[in-house]
Design an enzyme around this catalytic site. Sequence first.
Site, mmCIF file in Angstrom:
data_model
loop_
_atom_site.group_PDB
_atom_site.id
_atom_site.type_symbol
_atom_site.label_atom_id
_atom_site.label_comp_id
_atom_site.label_asym_id
_atom_site.label_seq_id
_atom_site.Cartn_x
_atom_site.Cartn_y
_atom_site.Cartn_z
ATOM 1 N N ASN A 142 -13.902 2.982 5.055
ATOM 2 C CA ASN A 142 -12.459 2.899 4.823
ATOM 3 C C ASN A 142 -11.695 3.954 5.622
ATOM 4 O OD1 ASN A 142 -13.158 5.234 3.367
ATOM 5 N ND2 ASN A 142 -11.497 4.917 1.906
ATOM 6 N N THR A 198 -8.660 -0.939 5.689
ATOM 7 C CA THR A 198 -8.752 -1.660 4.427
ATOM 8 C C THR A 198 -9.122 -3.112 4.694
ATOM 9 O OG1 THR A 198 -7.656 -2.024 2.301
ATOM 10 C CG2 THR A 198 -6.246 -2.086 4.256
ATOM 11 N N SER A 218 -0.546 4.070 1.012
ATOM 12 C CA SER A 218 -1.282 4.968 1.900
ATOM 13 C C SER A 218 -0.378 5.743 2.862
ATOM 14 C CB SER A 218 -2.350 4.183 2.657
ATOM 15 O OG SER A 218 -3.060 5.011 3.542
ATOM 16 N N LYS A 228 -13.178 -3.538 6.392
ATOM 17 C CA LYS A 228 -14.063 -2.424 5.997
ATOM 18 C C LYS A 228 -15.504 -2.610 6.482
ATOM 19 C CE LYS A 228 -11.733 -0.569 1.920
ATOM 20 N NZ LYS A 228 -11.928 -0.139 0.534
ATOM 21 N N GLY A 273 -17.097 -6.604 -5.762
ATOM 22 C CA GLY A 273 -16.658 -6.452 -4.375
ATOM 23 C C GLY A 273 -17.022 -5.097 -3.794
ATOM 24 N N GLY A 274 -16.273 -4.701 -2.762
ATOM 25 C CA GLY A 274 -16.525 -3.426 -2.088
ATOM 26 C C GLY A 274 -16.343 -2.230 -3.004
ATOM 27 N N ALA A 275 -15.306 -2.285 -3.866
ATOM 28 C CA ALA A 275 -15.058 -1.159 -4.780
ATOM 29 C C ALA A 275 -16.223 -0.999 -5.753
ATOM 30 C CB ALA A 275 -13.749 -1.369 -5.539
ATOM 31 N N GLY A 300 -17.151 -5.991 -11.908
ATOM 32 C CA GLY A 300 -16.679 -6.505 -10.622
ATOM 33 C C GLY A 300 -17.837 -6.654 -9.652
ATOM 34 N N SER A 344 0.819 -1.224 0.000
ATOM 35 C CA SER A 344 0.000 0.000 0.000
ATOM 36 C C SER A 344 0.850 1.271 0.000
ATOM 37 C CB SER A 344 -0.908 0.020 1.234
ATOM 38 O OG SER A 344 -1.608 1.250 1.275
#
Length: 317
Positions: free
Chosen positions: A102, A77, A34, A81, A153-155, A151, A32
Site C-alpha cells: 500500500n 490502494t 489520505s 495493491k 480481502g486484503g485488509a 472478512g 479518501s
Amino acid sequence: MSSATTTQQTVVPDTSSVERHGYLFGFPIAHSMSPLFHNTVYADLGLNWNQFFLESTDMELFKKLRQDPKFYGASVTMPHKMAILPHLDEITDEGREVGAVNTLFLKEDPTTGKRLFCGTNTDVIGVRDAFVYNVKDAAQTYENRPAMVVGGGGAARSAVYALMKWMKATKIYLVNRDRNEVKAVIDECKARGFGDSLIDVSTVAQAEELEGVGAIVSCVPDFPPKTAEEKEARAVLETFLNKSHKGAILEMCYHPSPWTEIAGLSERAGWQLILGTEAMIYQGLEQDRYWTGKPVSELPKAKVQAVIAAKLAEARH
C-alpha cells in the site's frame, strides 16, 4: 489521458506548485482522507510537499509519473495493491508476506545512484498499533489467546499477519460468508509461512464449542446481513462477542461513518471498540516515516487525529 483498458479519463494533477509531490493512486478514491492526512503532516513539518489524488486504473501512466525527480512516493490502494508488485525493485518483508503493497517509497542504489522503487505494507502496522496504543493491558486482553478476523480481502490478510506476527495470537478464527474466500486466505497465508493456525468458523454450532477470543478485526463493509450466509457469519461473530471473555475489537470500516452496526453490537456486548480511523492514522504515520525519514514520534499524531475526527464529524452531519 485515457487508459488502454478503460474509457475512464485520468486527470493528471498539476504538481508544479510544490517542491516534492506524491500520489494517492487508486480507483475510486474520491472519499479518501489520505491526501488530507499527509498534507496536514507536511504543513506541520514545514515541508512544501503535497500528496495529490491520482484517480486512475492506468498503471503505465503511473509508471511514467513516478519518474519525475520531485516524486517522493505514493499511497497505493485498490485495485493496485497486488498489481503494483511486478513494477517494484524491492519489497519489504511485510509487503512480500502479505502479498500486497500500500506504500511506494524510494531508495537510492548505493553503487549506481539509481532510484529504486520500493514497496511495503503499512496496513499491518496500522492494525498492530491501533491495538497497542488503545488497549491498556494487552496481556490480559488479547495476548496468548485466539483472535478472530471477519472478512476475506486484503485488509483481512493484513490483520492475520499482524495478529500472528506481533500480537501473540495462539490461533485465528476466520469468519466470512464465502467459504472460497476463507480457503484462499488460508492457502495464501500457509504458502507464506504464517497460516498454520487459521481456522474457518462457518457455523454458530462450531463457534459455541470454541474458546473465546481476545482481539477481533472486522474487515467487512457496513451492510446489514441479507443472505443466509451473511446472517450465519454475523451470528458467528455475535456468538464470540457474547462469550465471557471481553476483549478489544478493531472495526476497520469507517466510511461513511465509523459507527457501524458491528461497532454497536460490540459495545453493547461489553467489548472495547477501536475505530478504524485509528488503524488508518497509524498506517499513515508509518508511510510518512518512510517518505520524510522522520521517526513516528516526531510526526504530528494529535494534529492528524483532530483533522480526521473533524472530517468524520462533518460526514456524520
